[in-house]
Design a protein around this motif. Structure first.
Motif, PDB file in Angstrom:
ATOM      1  N   GLY A  36       0.805  -1.217   0.000  1.00 25.12           N
ATOM      2  CA  GLY A  36       0.000   0.000   0.000  1.00 25.12           C
ATOM      3  C   GLY A  36       0.835   1.263   0.000  1.00 25.12           C
ATOM      4  N   ALA A  37       1.932   1.278   0.790  1.00 24.03           N
ATOM      5  CA  ALA A  37       2.779   2.464   0.841  1.00 24.03           C
ATOM      6  C   ALA A  37       3.497   2.696  -0.482  1.00 24.03           C
ATOM      7  CB  ALA A  37       3.791   2.330   1.976  1.00 24.03           C
ATOM      8  N   VAL A  38       3.947   1.606  -1.122  1.00 22.17           N
ATOM      9  CA  VAL A  38       4.654   1.738  -2.397  1.00 22.17           C
ATOM     10  C   VAL A  38       3.705   2.195  -3.501  1.00 22.17           C
ATOM     11  CG1 VAL A  38       6.017   0.502  -4.123  1.00 22.17           C
ATOM     12  CG2 VAL A  38       6.314  -0.011  -1.699  1.00 22.17           C
ATOM     13  N   LEU A  39       2.500   1.652  -3.481  1.00 26.83           N
ATOM     14  CA  LEU A  39       1.526   1.971  -4.523  1.00 26.83           C
ATOM     15  C   LEU A  39       0.658   3.174  -4.180  1.00 26.83           C
ATOM     16  CD1 LEU A  39       0.327  -1.644  -5.414  1.00 26.83           C
ATOM     17  CD2 LEU A  39       2.028  -0.258  -6.601  1.00 26.83           C
ATOM     18  N   ALA A  40       1.033   3.933  -3.156  1.00 31.09           N
ATOM     19  CA  ALA A  40       0.221   5.083  -2.745  1.00 31.09           C
ATOM     20  C   ALA A  40      -0.012   6.087  -3.881  1.00 31.09           C
ATOM     21  CB  ALA A  40       0.870   5.774  -1.548  1.00 31.09           C
ATOM     22  N   PRO A  41       1.015   6.454  -4.688  1.00 27.68           N
ATOM     23  CA  PRO A  41       0.734   7.373  -5.803  1.00 27.68           C
ATOM     24  C   PRO A  41      -0.248   6.789  -6.810  1.00 27.68           C
ATOM     25  CG  PRO A  41       3.081   7.229  -5.385  1.00 27.68           C
ATOM     26  CD  PRO A  41       2.445   6.147  -4.584  1.00 27.68           C
ATOM     27  N   MET A  42      -0.122   5.487  -7.100  1.00 28.08           N
ATOM     28  CA  MET A  42      -1.040   4.849  -8.039  1.00 28.08           C
ATOM     29  C   MET A  42      -2.466   4.835  -7.503  1.00 28.08           C
ATOM     30  SD  MET A  42      -1.045   3.224 -11.035  1.00 28.08           S
ATOM     31  CE  MET A  42       0.639   2.623 -11.218  1.00 28.08           C
ATOM     32  N   ILE A  43      -2.627   4.489  -6.229  1.00 32.78           N
ATOM     33  CA  ILE A  43      -3.961   4.436  -5.632  1.00 32.78           C
ATOM     34  C   ILE A  43      -4.566   5.834  -5.570  1.00 32.78           C
ATOM     35  CG2 ILE A  43      -5.231   3.852  -3.544  1.00 32.78           C
ATOM     36  CD1 ILE A  43      -3.143   1.694  -2.995  1.00 32.78           C
ATOM     37  N   ALA A  44      -3.762   6.816  -5.152  1.00 26.94           N
ATOM     38  CA  ALA A  44      -4.265   8.191  -5.106  1.00 26.94           C
ATOM     39  C   ALA A  44      -4.663   8.686  -6.487  1.00 26.94           C
ATOM     40  CB  ALA A  44      -3.206   9.105  -4.497  1.00 26.94           C
ATOM     41  N   SER A  45      -3.879   8.336  -7.508  1.00 27.48           N
ATOM     42  CA  SER A  45      -4.207   8.748  -8.869  1.00 27.48           C
ATOM     43  C   SER A  45      -5.498   8.104  -9.351  1.00 27.48           C
ATOM     44  CB  SER A  45      -3.062   8.387  -9.812  1.00 27.48           C
ATOM     45  OG  SER A  45      -1.852   8.968  -9.389  1.00 27.48           O
ATOM     46  N   LEU A  46      -5.689   6.832  -9.021  1.00 27.17           N
ATOM     47  CA  LEU A  46      -6.940   6.157  -9.388  1.00 27.17           C
ATOM     48  C   LEU A  46      -8.139   6.824  -8.734  1.00 27.17           C
ATOM     49  CD1 LEU A  46      -5.938   2.381  -9.251  1.00 27.17           C
ATOM     50  CD2 LEU A  46      -6.753   3.628 -11.253  1.00 27.17           C
ATOM     51  N   ILE A  47      -7.999   7.188  -7.461  1.00 26.22           N
ATOM     52  CA  ILE A  47      -9.103   7.825  -6.754  1.00 26.22           C
ATOM     53  C   ILE A  47      -9.418   9.182  -7.368  1.00 26.22           C
ATOM     54  CG2 ILE A  47      -9.807   8.783  -4.534  1.00 26.22           C
ATOM     55  CD1 ILE A  47      -8.105   6.575  -3.224  1.00 26.22           C
ATOM     56  N   ILE A  48      -8.391   9.974  -7.635  1.00 23.39           N
ATOM     57  CA  ILE A  48      -8.618  11.300  -8.218  1.00 23.39           C
ATOM     58  C   ILE A  48      -9.214  11.181  -9.610  1.00 23.39           C
ATOM     59  CG2 ILE A  48      -7.480  13.415  -8.985  1.00 23.39           C
ATOM     60  CD1 ILE A  48      -5.419  12.950  -6.753  1.00 23.39           C
ATOM     61  N   ALA A  49      -8.698  10.242 -10.415  1.00 22.16           N
ATOM     62  CA  ALA A  49      -9.252  10.046 -11.755  1.00 22.16           C
ATOM     63  C   ALA A  49     -10.708   9.593 -11.681  1.00 22.16           C
ATOM     64  CB  ALA A  49      -8.412   9.030 -12.524  1.00 22.16           C
ATOM     65  N   PHE A  50     -11.013   8.755 -10.691  1.00 20.03           N
ATOM     66  CA  PHE A  50     -12.388   8.306 -10.509  1.00 20.03           C
ATOM     67  C   PHE A  50     -13.294   9.478 -10.156  1.00 20.03           C
ATOM     68  CE2 PHE A  50     -15.823   6.291  -8.071  1.00 20.03           C
ATOM     69  CZ  PHE A  50     -16.219   5.321  -8.980  1.00 20.03           C
ATOM     70  N   LEU A  51     -12.794  10.403  -9.329  1.00 18.52           N
ATOM     71  CA  LEU A  51     -13.572  11.580  -8.972  1.00 18.52           C
ATOM     72  C   LEU A  51     -13.819  12.487 -10.168  1.00 18.52           C
ATOM     73  CD1 LEU A  51     -11.903  12.544  -5.569  1.00 18.52           C
ATOM     74  CD2 LEU A  51     -14.189  11.613  -5.890  1.00 18.52           C
ATOM     75  N   MET A  52     -12.818  12.596 -11.054  1.00 17.40           N
ATOM     76  CA  MET A  52     -12.919  13.524 -12.184  1.00 17.40           C
ATOM     77  C   MET A  52     -13.566  12.889 -13.402  1.00 17.40           C
ATOM     78  SD  MET A  52     -11.609  16.085 -10.694  1.00 17.40           S
ATOM     79  CE  MET A  52     -11.643  17.233 -12.073  1.00 17.40           C
ATOM     80  N   VAL A 164       8.093  14.462  -5.408  1.00 13.47           N
ATOM     81  CA  VAL A 164       7.984  13.497  -6.505  1.00 13.47           C
ATOM     82  C   VAL A 164       6.526  13.152  -6.767  1.00 13.47           C
ATOM     83  CG1 VAL A 164       8.542  11.135  -7.204  1.00 13.47           C
ATOM     84  CG2 VAL A 164      10.286  12.555  -6.124  1.00 13.47           C
ATOM     85  N   TYR A 165       5.739  13.005  -5.681  1.00 17.25           N
ATOM     86  CA  TYR A 165       4.319  12.695  -5.843  1.00 17.25           C
ATOM     87  C   TYR A 165       3.583  13.820  -6.563  1.00 17.25           C
ATOM     88  CZ  TYR A 165       4.601   8.623  -2.773  1.00 17.25           C
ATOM     89  OH  TYR A 165       4.891   7.414  -2.225  1.00 17.25           O
ATOM     90  N   PHE A 166       3.968  15.065  -6.288  1.00 19.96           N
ATOM     91  CA  PHE A 166       3.319  16.194  -6.942  1.00 19.96           C
ATOM     92  C   PHE A 166       3.557  16.182  -8.447  1.00 19.96           C
ATOM     93  CE2 PHE A 166       2.843  18.415  -2.832  1.00 19.96           C
ATOM     94  CZ  PHE A 166       1.552  18.873  -3.015  1.00 19.96           C
ATOM     95  N   VAL A 167       4.642  15.546  -8.866  1.00 15.64           N
ATOM     96  CA  VAL A 167       4.905  15.420 -10.298  1.00 15.64           C
ATOM     97  C   VAL A 167       4.279  14.143 -10.854  1.00 15.64           C
ATOM     98  CG1 VAL A 167       6.717  15.224 -12.050  1.00 15.64           C
ATOM     99  CG2 VAL A 167       7.023  16.752 -10.087  1.00 15.64           C
ATOM    100  N   LEU A 168       4.386  13.050 -10.102  1.00 13.10           N
ATOM    101  CA  LEU A 168       3.963  11.742 -10.599  1.00 13.10           C
ATOM    102  C   LEU A 168       2.443  11.600 -10.636  1.00 13.10           C
ATOM    103  CD1 LEU A 168       4.923   8.948 -11.528  1.00 13.10           C
ATOM    104  CD2 LEU A 168       4.948   8.239  -9.130  1.00 13.10           C
ATOM    105  N   VAL A 169       1.772  12.036  -9.581  1.00 17.78           N
ATOM    106  CA  VAL A 169       0.318  11.840  -9.499  1.00 17.78           C
ATOM    107  C   VAL A 169      -0.429  12.551 -10.631  1.00 17.78           C
ATOM    108  CG1 VAL A 169      -1.724  12.305  -8.084  1.00 17.78           C
ATOM    109  CG2 VAL A 169       0.315  11.322  -7.040  1.00 17.78           C
ATOM    110  N   PRO A 170      -0.153  13.817 -10.948  1.00 18.37           N
ATOM    111  CA  PRO A 170      -0.864  14.434 -12.083  1.00 18.37           C
ATOM    112  C   PRO A 170      -0.654  13.697 -13.399  1.00 18.37           C
ATOM    113  CG  PRO A 170       0.200  16.118 -10.767  1.00 18.37           C
ATOM    114  CD  PRO A 170       0.696  14.804 -10.251  1.00 18.37           C
ATOM    115  N   ILE A 171       0.561  13.193 -13.633  1.00 19.83           N
ATOM    116  CA  ILE A 171       0.810  12.444 -14.870  1.00 19.83           C
ATOM    117  C   ILE A 171      -0.043  11.185 -14.911  1.00 19.83           C
ATOM    118  CG2 ILE A 171       2.558  11.188 -16.187  1.00 19.83           C
ATOM    119  CD1 ILE A 171       4.630  13.144 -15.121  1.00 19.83           C
TER     120      ILE A 171
END
Length: 370
Positions: A36-52, A164-171
């Motif tokens: 979960g900690a390693v995949l946190a950017p991926m999970i957060a990105s999925l959640i944000i994409a799901f919201l949008m 790094v997350y601020f760059v990776l998550v939007p992408i």
């Protein structure tokens, strides 16, 4: 006993799709718990994409091309993040600094009030109990201060990870929005062609989870913004911090509102005492919570599945203990998912079994006619 166990296995696991669904759920749970900690950017990105995703669908319904709908949605997201970073975070930082600077004064006033209790209510509380309570509170606050100092010194590398997350998550969010259909087709390629059980659960949950997550995000923004306006109009100290706490309190039904009342009441009391401003603040806060529970929630969650309050509290405790903040945020959708699986599992297995029997019967009929 063996017959009972065999009937239970035949009821829930007689179809290969049911076994595959159980394996997928188990693998997903293990991956989240271990990585979960390693995949946190991926999970957060999925959640944000799901919201949008709802905005993308709405724009496409207006005959906007897919690439343009994704671009507009992504730009709205980036503008919202920039507004929060430039407008809200400096205010939060300023009020947090002022709060920690005035915290010793608040503690002294609290100690003076506590020392008056044995004089006024000697039969209920003694001076020794008050001193013990004050000692425990002081030691706990000391631990908190030490933790803050140690966190700020020893966890400086975390800041680099955040950058790094601020760059990776939007992408990742952009590509999830852009290629959502192809990703779903790729994932469906690993599943059986005929999957009535999975389709039944997906159809039952997709719309409800989408409505809940987007509705909860809207509720947080509306309640937090309204609370901020109310606190500013009253001239309450730390309005931004308290408004954020009130907005996030809607994540935990029945409990969050009561917990968020404590800091609001304490700050108002230390600022005004037992004056009329304090009473008006509590009345306005009560009206805000009443409007949220009786007007806003029914409007946003009219299509949500009703769960018993005991089930909601249990889900918050279990999933919050497993995954922290995100577990609390998704407690109700996850509880609804569990409920849908429990209800759809035997029905879907029975339908799949009936379809298999009908297919076998038609095949036997064709062979007999031949």
């Amino acid at each position: 006993m063996l017959k009972i166990i065999r009937r239970w296995i035949d009821r829930y696991f007689s179809d290969e799709e049911a076994v595959l669904l159980l394996v997928l759920l188990a693998v997903g749970l293990v991956v989240i718990l271990t990585l979960g900690a390693v995949l946190a950017p991926m999970i957060a990105s999925l959640i944000i994409a799901f919201l949008m995703q709802g905005m993308v669908v709405r724009l496409k319904s207006l005959r906007v091309p897919h690439w343009l709908a994704v671009l507009i949605t992504f730009m709205v997201l980036m503008a919202s993040v920039a507004a929060i970073m430039l407008g809200l975070l400096p205010v939060i930082w300023q009020q947090s600094t002022r709060f920690f600077a005035e915290l010793p004064r608040m503690l002294r006033e609290w100690q003076e009030l506590m020392l008056l209790l044995p004089e006024r209510y000697p039969s209920l509380i003694s001076e020794a109990q008050v001193e013990q309570m004050m000692s425990i509170t002081s030691s706990e606050l000391g631990y908190v201060g030490q933790y803050i100092v140690s966190f700020s010194v020893s966890n400086l590398p975390v800041l680099a990870t955040v950058l790094v997350y601020f760059v990776l998550v939007p992408i990742l969010v952009y590509f999830f929005l852009k290629d959502s259909q192809s990703i779903m087709r790729w994932f469906a390629g690993f599943l059986p062609e005929k999957r009535p059980l999975m389709s039944k659960i997906w159809q039952e949950m997709n719309q409800q989870i989408a409505n809940y997550v987007r509705g909860k995000a809207i509720e947080i923004v509306i309640v937090g913004a309204t609370a901020y306006v109310v606190f500013v109009l009253f001239g309450l100290n730390y309005s931004a911090l308290l408004a954020i706490a009130v907005g996030l309190s809607v994540l935990v039904p029945y409990i969050g509102a009561a917990v968020a009342t404590i800091p609001v009441a304490l700050v108002g009391f230390f600022q005004w005492g037992w004056g009329p401003e304090f009473v008006y603040l509590l009345v306005a806060y009560g009206i805000l919570q009443a409007l949220d529970g009786n007007v806003l929630v029914p409007l946003l969650f009219s299509e949500a599945v009703n769960l018993h309050p005991v089930a909601i509290i249990l889900a918050v405790l279990v999933f919050g203990g497993l995954w922290g903040f995100w577990g609390v945020f998704f407690a109700i959708p996850l509880a609804t998912l569990v409920k849908a699986i429990l209800y759809a599992w035997p029905i879907g297995v029975k339908e799949a079994h009936n379809q298999e029997l009908q297919g076998q019967a038609s095949h036997d009929t064709e062979q007999s006619e031949a």
